[in-house]
Design a protein around this motif. Sequence first.
Motif: not given
Length: 334
Positions: A99-102, A107-110, A140-141
């Motif tokens: 949830a935090a990553l979504e 750019r930040q998620r990468q 995702l994982w």
Amino acid sequence: MFARSLGWIVLLGLTLQSVQARDYRYSDAHLHYVDFFQESEGMDALLKAMDQARIDQSMISGVAVAKKWHEDEPKRPRYYAGDDADAYWYSATDIYVAAALEKLEPRQRQRFHPFLTGFNPVDKNAVAHIERMLELYPGLWQGIGEVFTRHDDLTALTSGDTPRANNEAMTRIYHLAAEQDLPVLIHSNITSKRERNPLYLAEIEEPLRNHPHTRFIWAHAGSSMEIHRHQTRLDFLLPTLSRLLESYPNLYIDLSWSVLQPYLLDEQGKPRAQWLALVKRFPERFMLGSDVVGRFDSLSEQLHGFDPFLDALPADVAQKVARDNFLAVLPKQR
């Protein structure tokens, strides 16, 4: 006159080289987004701390257990070892990370590489949970762990059977990890607080031998601060690591904080020559981790604490350890 001038130029060059600090860029190979109460400072605090510490990329996971605040305890414990109340396996920790990553911009998620950890490693159903999470969050994982097996007092406090890195439930997970090209970060103490021999070595070596297509990241190189409190430095750790790295090309070492001292650095903070030689012998098999849990203000201190050791390595090897080796162990498709 020319020879004297040339000598001064060489001396000046050596002096400048000696005072010029290397500016490392880091990958954090071991970071927990939440603590043992499943609480976190949040993504804004984490990203700010990463920028300040020059951490470009980071593994990110939850914490596989939650610490119980027992009915009989008037004050909430601050850590899993704060009192004798149990800890219990907590699967929702993976949901918190996802949830935090979504919520992040692409750019930040990468910058993050999430690992699945919310399962009971002595339950043969655990592999089914991991498969469901891979389906729920496709793409995702990027790894599994940190898996808690032998883990100081946490092992005794956690409800249920004693987890081992070589039990049948974990065997099923290693097969899945190989199929999905996922590295496994596993905490498996090499010994107990009192035995001055590699008491639990077989528990990590058996999977290394039986699952050559699974990449294992050994958290803290099998050491822990609790072991150090009782036994100081384990003389057998370095020769054991040397043998394992020679025998098993699927083994990688997470040099988190409990390895920094008393192993990598001596009492004066100087690098130990034998450990430098080991890293230079296996330059692509070591990586750095902060092992912070839910609070991120110490990120810079944890990663930069390795700088004296990195500075004593050849520059290309130092950069591999500081940043590149963790990225290289991630799924190839990514």
